[in-house]
Design a protein around this motif. Structure first.
Motif, PDB file in Angstrom:
ATOM      1  N   SER A   1       0.824  -1.209   0.000  1.00  0.00           N
ATOM      2  CA  SER A   1       0.000   0.000   0.000  1.00  0.00           C
ATOM      3  C   SER A   1       0.861   1.263   0.000  1.00  0.00           C
ATOM      4  O   SER A   1       0.606   2.199  -0.766  1.00  0.00           O
ATOM      5  CB  SER A   1      -0.932  -0.004   1.221  1.00  0.00           C
TER       6      SER A   1
ATOM      7  N   SER B   1     -12.077  -3.515   1.525  1.00  0.00           N
ATOM      8  CA  SER B   1     -11.051  -2.484   1.338  1.00  0.00           C
ATOM      9  C   SER B   1     -11.506  -1.436   0.329  1.00  0.00           C
ATOM     10  O   SER B   1     -11.358  -0.235   0.558  1.00  0.00           O
ATOM     11  CB  SER B   1      -9.751  -3.130   0.864  1.00  0.00           C
TER      12      SER B   1
ATOM     13  N   GLN C   1     -12.290   2.683   1.606  1.00  0.00           N
ATOM     14  CA  GLN C   1     -11.015   3.360   1.391  1.00  0.00           C
ATOM     15  C   GLN C   1     -10.898   4.667   2.151  1.00  0.00           C
ATOM     16  O   GLN C   1      -9.812   5.045   2.567  1.00  0.00           O
ATOM     17  CB  GLN C   1     -10.826   3.620  -0.114  1.00  0.00           C
TER      18      GLN C   1
ATOM     19  N   SER D   1      -7.407  -0.769   6.712  1.00  0.00           N
ATOM     20  CA  SER D   1      -6.615  -1.996   6.638  1.00  0.00           C
ATOM     21  C   SER D   1      -6.943  -2.936   7.790  1.00  0.00           C
ATOM     22  O   SER D   1      -6.855  -4.161   7.647  1.00  0.00           O
ATOM     23  CB  SER D   1      -5.120  -1.672   6.634  1.00  0.00           C
TER      24      SER D   1
ATOM     25  N   LYS E   1       1.392   4.146  -3.041  1.00  0.00           N
ATOM     26  CA  LYS E   1       1.130   5.569  -2.849  1.00  0.00           C
ATOM     27  C   LYS E   1       2.364   6.434  -3.076  1.00  0.00           C
ATOM     28  O   LYS E   1       2.248   7.565  -3.545  1.00  0.00           O
ATOM     29  CB  LYS E   1       0.591   5.804  -1.431  1.00  0.00           C
TER      30      LYS E   1
END
Length: 218
Positions: free
Chosen positions: A48, A138, A142, A148, A52
């Motif tokens: 993740s 998920s 968001q 998570s 990002k």
């Protein structure tokens, strides 16, 4: 087989699992793109954060790699004759290796993707269905805080519901629940610590700005 023999039989699978989990895939991919993953975003070496801070394709590669690490650790343990509740030891070791890698000064990710790989290797079809449920949660959450953490809860309860319904290795399922709970606690502690760090940082910035304004005010 006595306890001593069982212990000796577990040493190699546990060490192999820890080594696999420790492989710093996220760190190396991020460094290749000029990013220090531990100083960027959440500071976690996971899919993740890589997505990002580095990019979608890099994040996908890390995701698949972390899942593969968890699955491969279980496959190797089974080849070496580890089964039943004993399989939980290499399962825990590969996740611990991902979270506390010997190659990155015992830093790492939160273990979610590696846990997913463990689940897939232990329970292929139920594991796949539970990961689908976790992914849907998920995607739907968001913008929610701690999304998570919801993934862990949703994924495990989906797995437990399927295995309870069809009576699939219930002891291993419940034992895996303990590991999932530890991953949850570790991730939750990390979230709280990072939130507090941001709060302290922002408070420090505000105090510094006030001090500068006071000095410049006639």
């Amino acid at each position: 087989m006595d306890l001593l023999e069982e212990t000796y039989r577990l040493i190699i699978p546990i060490l192999a699992a820890y080594f696999l989990g420790s492989l710093p895939l996220a760190t190396r991919i991020s460094q290749h793109h000029g990013v220090d993953i531990f100083s960027s975003g959440t500071g976690l070496a996971g899919a993740s954060n890589v997505r990002k801070t580095v990019g979608n394709w890099s994040g996908l590669l890390v995701l698949l790699g972390d899942i593969a690490k968890g699955a491969l650790a279980i496959i190797i343990a089974k080849i070496l004759g580890i089964d039943g509740l004993l399989i939980l030891f290499p399962a825990a070791a590969v996740i611990f290796g991902h979270c506390k890698s010997i190659f990155t000064k015992f830093r790492g990710g939160d273990g979610l993707s590696t846990l997913g790989g463990v689940i897939l290797a232990l329970f292929p079809l139920p594991g796949l269905l539970s990961i689908i449920v976790s992914t849907l949660v998920s995607l739907g959450g968001q913008k929610m805080p701690y999304s998570s953490l919801l993934n862990i809860v949703a994924g495990y309860f989906a797995l437990a519901a399927i295995n309870l319904t069809f009576l699939i290795e219930l002891e291993v399922t419940f034992g895996l629940g303990i590991i999932a709970a530890l991953v949850f606690v570790n991730a939750w502690i990390g979230h709280v610590r990072r939130r507090n760090d941001r709060t302290d940082w922002n408070t420090g910035d505000q105090k510094e700005m006030v001090a500068v304004e006071q000095k410049t005010t006639p």
